[in-house]
Design a protein around this motif. Sequence first.
Motif, mmCIF file in Angstrom:
data_model
loop_
_atom_site.group_PDB
_atom_site.id
_atom_site.type_symbol
_atom_site.label_atom_id
_atom_site.label_comp_id
_atom_site.label_asym_id
_atom_site.label_seq_id
_atom_site.Cartn_x
_atom_site.Cartn_y
_atom_site.Cartn_z
ATOM 1 N N GLU A 60 0.843 -1.204 0.000
ATOM 2 C CA GLU A 60 0.000 0.000 0.000
ATOM 3 C C GLU A 60 0.878 1.255 0.000
ATOM 4 O O GLU A 60 0.610 2.218 -0.727
ATOM 5 N N ASN A 108 -8.334 -5.898 5.864
ATOM 6 C CA ASN A 108 -8.418 -4.444 5.655
ATOM 7 C C ASN A 108 -7.541 -4.004 4.491
ATOM 8 O O ASN A 108 -7.939 -3.158 3.688
ATOM 9 N N SER A 109 -6.347 -4.569 4.392
ATOM 10 C CA SER A 109 -5.451 -4.240 3.274
ATOM 11 C C SER A 109 -6.066 -4.648 1.940
ATOM 12 O O SER A 109 -5.965 -3.913 0.954
ATOM 13 N N ARG A 112 -8.577 -1.995 1.030
ATOM 14 C CA ARG A 112 -7.932 -0.732 0.647
ATOM 15 C C ARG A 112 -7.232 -0.855 -0.706
ATOM 16 O O ARG A 112 -7.335 0.040 -1.548
ATOM 17 N N ASN A 115 -9.714 -0.791 -3.475
ATOM 18 C CA ASN A 115 -10.194 0.583 -3.677
ATOM 19 C C ASN A 115 -9.187 1.439 -4.442
ATOM 20 O O ASN A 115 -9.571 2.417 -5.079
#
Length: 165
Positions: A60, A108-109, A112, A115
């Motif tokens: 990320e 969660n990663s 994200r 997205n």
Amino acid sequence: MKIISRLILSIFITLLSLNSLSAKQINDKVALNGIKEAKSVFLIDFTNVRKTAFYLNIIEGTHKGLVDQGVKPKMVLVFIGETVKYLSTKQDEAFEMENEEHLESIQNSIKRLANLGVRMEVCAVATKVFKIDNNTIPKEMDIIADGFISLIGWQTQDYKLVPIF
């Protein structure tokens, strides 16, 4: 008085030079010289849930670093091997209790990264070998037939390989 003036001037110059050293910008402009778009395919093969969570956060950051430096990232993550066990939304209860923080971080990663437009592929060979139900892989990820074939395809399309294991 002259000695004190010189000392003050010397201290001022030293502080000024230290300040300019700490203000030096850290970036990748030499490596990214003239690049507007970066196509990368990450081969992700971990045998540790903590390491998987850690590197997904690092990826990320890599995406953000490219964007911050004016480069459009086109990223594909290909998950092979034991790593597929940590992607599943259904874990053994004892394993989940022991690794809740890392498993949550991974989920969660995944959200994200999706997205951000990062494509994530999960090798069906690996899910079969490690007995992972493909229906438990997050919807943001694509099940592909063979991770190695995918890597060959992406590299043939000029995506640069980033192996992490």
